[in-house]
Scaffold this motif. Structure first.
Motif, PDB file in Angstrom:
ATOM      1  N   UNK A 124       0.826  -1.215   0.000  1.00  0.00           N
ATOM      2  CA  UNK A 124       0.000   0.000   0.000  1.00  0.00           C
ATOM      3  C   UNK A 124       0.858   1.262   0.000  1.00  0.00           C
ATOM      4  N   UNK A 125       0.541   2.175  -0.904  1.00  0.00           N
ATOM      5  CA  UNK A 125       1.258   3.433  -0.998  1.00  0.00           C
ATOM      6  C   UNK A 125       2.556   3.363  -1.788  1.00  0.00           C
ATOM      7  N   UNK A 126       2.958   2.164  -2.203  1.00  0.00           N
ATOM      8  CA  UNK A 126       4.213   2.023  -2.959  1.00  0.00           C
ATOM      9  C   UNK A 126       3.995   1.439  -4.348  1.00  0.00           C
ATOM     10  N   UNK A 127       3.367   0.303  -4.410  1.00  0.00           N
ATOM     11  CA  UNK A 127       3.166  -0.347  -5.694  1.00  0.00           C
ATOM     12  C   UNK A 127       1.988  -1.297  -5.650  1.00  0.00           C
ATOM     13  N   UNK A 128       1.289  -1.487  -6.770  1.00  0.00           N
ATOM     14  CA  UNK A 128       0.111  -2.357  -6.794  1.00  0.00           C
ATOM     15  C   UNK A 128       0.480  -3.831  -6.842  1.00  0.00           C
ATOM     16  N   UNK A 129      -0.513  -4.674  -6.618  1.00  0.00           N
ATOM     17  CA  UNK A 129      -0.333  -6.102  -6.788  1.00  0.00           C
ATOM     18  C   UNK A 129      -0.144  -6.427  -8.268  1.00  0.00           C
ATOM     19  N   UNK A 130       0.693  -7.414  -8.538  1.00  0.00           N
ATOM     20  CA  UNK A 130       0.944  -7.843  -9.911  1.00  0.00           C
ATOM     21  C   UNK A 130       0.256  -9.168 -10.219  1.00  0.00           C
ATOM     22  N   UNK A 131      -0.578  -9.639  -9.303  1.00  0.00           N
ATOM     23  CA  UNK A 131      -1.281 -10.889  -9.532  1.00  0.00           C
ATOM     24  C   UNK A 131      -2.344 -10.676 -10.602  1.00  0.00           C
ATOM     25  N   UNK A 132      -2.226 -11.409 -11.701  1.00  0.00           N
ATOM     26  CA  UNK A 132      -3.201 -11.327 -12.774  1.00  0.00           C
ATOM     27  C   UNK A 132      -2.842 -10.372 -13.895  1.00  0.00           C
ATOM     28  N   UNK A 148       4.428  -7.044 -17.854  1.00  0.00           N
ATOM     29  CA  UNK A 148       5.825  -6.959 -17.419  1.00  0.00           C
ATOM     30  C   UNK A 148       6.724  -6.627 -18.603  1.00  0.00           C
ATOM     31  N   UNK A 149       6.496  -7.277 -19.736  1.00  0.00           N
ATOM     32  CA  UNK A 149       7.353  -7.036 -20.893  1.00  0.00           C
ATOM     33  C   UNK A 149       7.191  -5.620 -21.428  1.00  0.00           C
ATOM     34  N   UNK A 194      16.408 -10.959 -22.069  1.00  0.00           N
ATOM     35  CA  UNK A 194      16.335 -12.259 -21.393  1.00  0.00           C
ATOM     36  C   UNK A 194      15.829 -12.104 -19.969  1.00  0.00           C
ATOM     37  N   UNK A 195      16.354 -11.131 -19.237  1.00  0.00           N
ATOM     38  CA  UNK A 195      15.901 -10.908 -17.866  1.00  0.00           C
ATOM     39  C   UNK A 195      14.441 -10.444 -17.828  1.00  0.00           C
ATOM     40  N   UNK A 196      14.046  -9.646 -18.803  1.00  0.00           N
ATOM     41  CA  UNK A 196      12.645  -9.219 -18.857  1.00  0.00           C
ATOM     42  C   UNK A 196      11.724 -10.408 -19.082  1.00  0.00           C
ATOM     43  N   UNK A 197      12.122 -11.327 -19.952  1.00  0.00           N
ATOM     44  CA  UNK A 197      11.339 -12.545 -20.161  1.00  0.00           C
ATOM     45  C   UNK A 197      11.254 -13.373 -18.889  1.00  0.00           C
ATOM     46  N   UNK A 228       7.903 -15.305 -14.367  1.00  0.00           N
ATOM     47  CA  UNK A 228       7.624 -15.451 -12.932  1.00  0.00           C
ATOM     48  C   UNK A 228       6.245 -14.891 -12.592  1.00  0.00           C
ATOM     49  N   UNK A 229       5.926 -13.691 -13.072  1.00  0.00           N
ATOM     50  CA  UNK A 229       4.615 -13.094 -12.790  1.00  0.00           C
ATOM     51  C   UNK A 229       3.504 -13.907 -13.443  1.00  0.00           C
ATOM     52  N   UNK A 230       3.775 -14.460 -14.624  1.00  0.00           N
ATOM     53  CA  UNK A 230       2.772 -15.258 -15.313  1.00  0.00           C
ATOM     54  C   UNK A 230       2.450 -16.524 -14.535  1.00  0.00           C
ATOM     55  N   UNK A 231       3.461 -17.223 -14.072  1.00  0.00           N
ATOM     56  CA  UNK A 231       3.226 -18.454 -13.328  1.00  0.00           C
ATOM     57  C   UNK A 231       2.687 -18.180 -11.932  1.00  0.00           C
TER      58      UNK A 231
END
Length: 290
Positions: A94-102, A108-109, A136-139, A144-147
């Motif tokens: 909260x106040x820093x960054x949102x959830x990345x779930x979904x 991300x890319x 490569x690191x971006x992929x 990771x976020x996808x899985x």
């Protein structure tokens, strides 16, 4: 005993008083009715929340999820660079960054691949800058976020135009779709433009096809999400073909002069204003000489 009153009968006033009192005791009070309605409302909300939790488990990260080797590499990068703002297991802070779930690997890319993330400071809109991670690191981060929570993904074939640039009909259709869906923010020539509250639509002149496709899938910043029910994958590729083959090839849609690539209306208005000004000064000069 008063005259006219039968023996043993109570006065009418006492009987009426007891009847009213009995009716008042039998009917529930207003406060009790409100309390009962509140209890029923809370029970309904709890039931709805339970049903949602049971049938929508994808809104939360799975515990003890088995990650692939690529996703494990991405998790290490995430824990070193992203966990401060997006929290453990990308649940958000909260106040820093949102959830990345979904949000999916496509988000991300786009965000990481264009250097918008990680952000250097909190501001109205994330600025495009040199990426911190290579492709490569971006992929790996995206995997990771996808899985972890699922979401939209880029096409696995890596083709975003599929040789549509050689098809004049696809190019024309892409231009039509671009003018209907994109020009209100990105302008007629793809130069971008200002929005409200310090935000803006970026220029499309130096954006890669992958990032255009990812932006349409995920809707970054103020951009709407164009799902496959609104723009099919084929239509998305047609728009990308028009942007890359027409707008990014220095082919001004407005005509002879490059006036910001805003289109023929802007160029016509500029020519009209300049022409009228020249005519006015010419008329004044002639009148002064005469």
């Amino acid at each position: 005993m008063t005259s006219g009153s039968p023996a043993g009968r109570r006065p009418r006033s006492r009987r009426l008083g007891r009847g009213v009192f009995a009716r008042r005791r039998g009917a529930p009070s207003r406060a009790r009715r409100r309390l009962g309605a509140a209890v029923r409302m809370l029970a309904a909300l709890a039931l709805a929340g339970g049903v949602y939790t049971a049938f929508a488990p994808g809104a939360f990260a799975e515990d003890n999820v088995q990650l692939s080797a690529t996703a494990q590499e991405g998790k290490q990068l995430f824990d070193n660079s992203c966990i401060t703002c997006h929290g453990r297991d990308a649940q958000g802070v909260p106040g820093r960054g949102p959830s990345l779930i979904g949000v999916g690997s496509a988000a991300v890319e786009f965000q990481v691949g264009t250097g918008r993330m990680p952000m250097t400071r909190q501001e109205a809109q994330a600025e495009k800058k040199k990426p911190m991670f290579d492709k490569t690191q971006t992929k790996q981060l995206g995997q990771y976020i996808q899985e972890l929570g699922g979401g939209p993904e880029l096409p696995t074939d890596g083709k975003f135009t599929e040789d549509l640039d050689e098809n004049p009909d696809a190019l024309a259709r892409g231009g039509e779709l671009f003018r209907v869906n994109c020009t209100s923010c990105h302008s007629y020539g793809g130069a971008g433009g200002a929005l409200s509250s310090g935000k803006y639509a970026p220029s499309l002149h130096d954006v890669s096809p992958e990032h255009i496709y990812a932006a349409m899938l995920t809707g970054p910043q103020n951009m709407p999400v164009f799902g496959d029910n609104e723009l099919t994958p084929e239509e998305k590729r047609q728009i990308i073909t028009y942007v890359t083959m027409q707008l990014q090839q220095d082919k001004d849609p407005g005509g002879l002069f490059n006036l910001g690539r805003y289109g023929p209306v802007t160029e016509g208005l500029a020519i009209f204003a300049v022409g009228i000004t020249i005519l006015v000064f010419t008329a004044l000069w002639i009148a002064g000489k005469s």
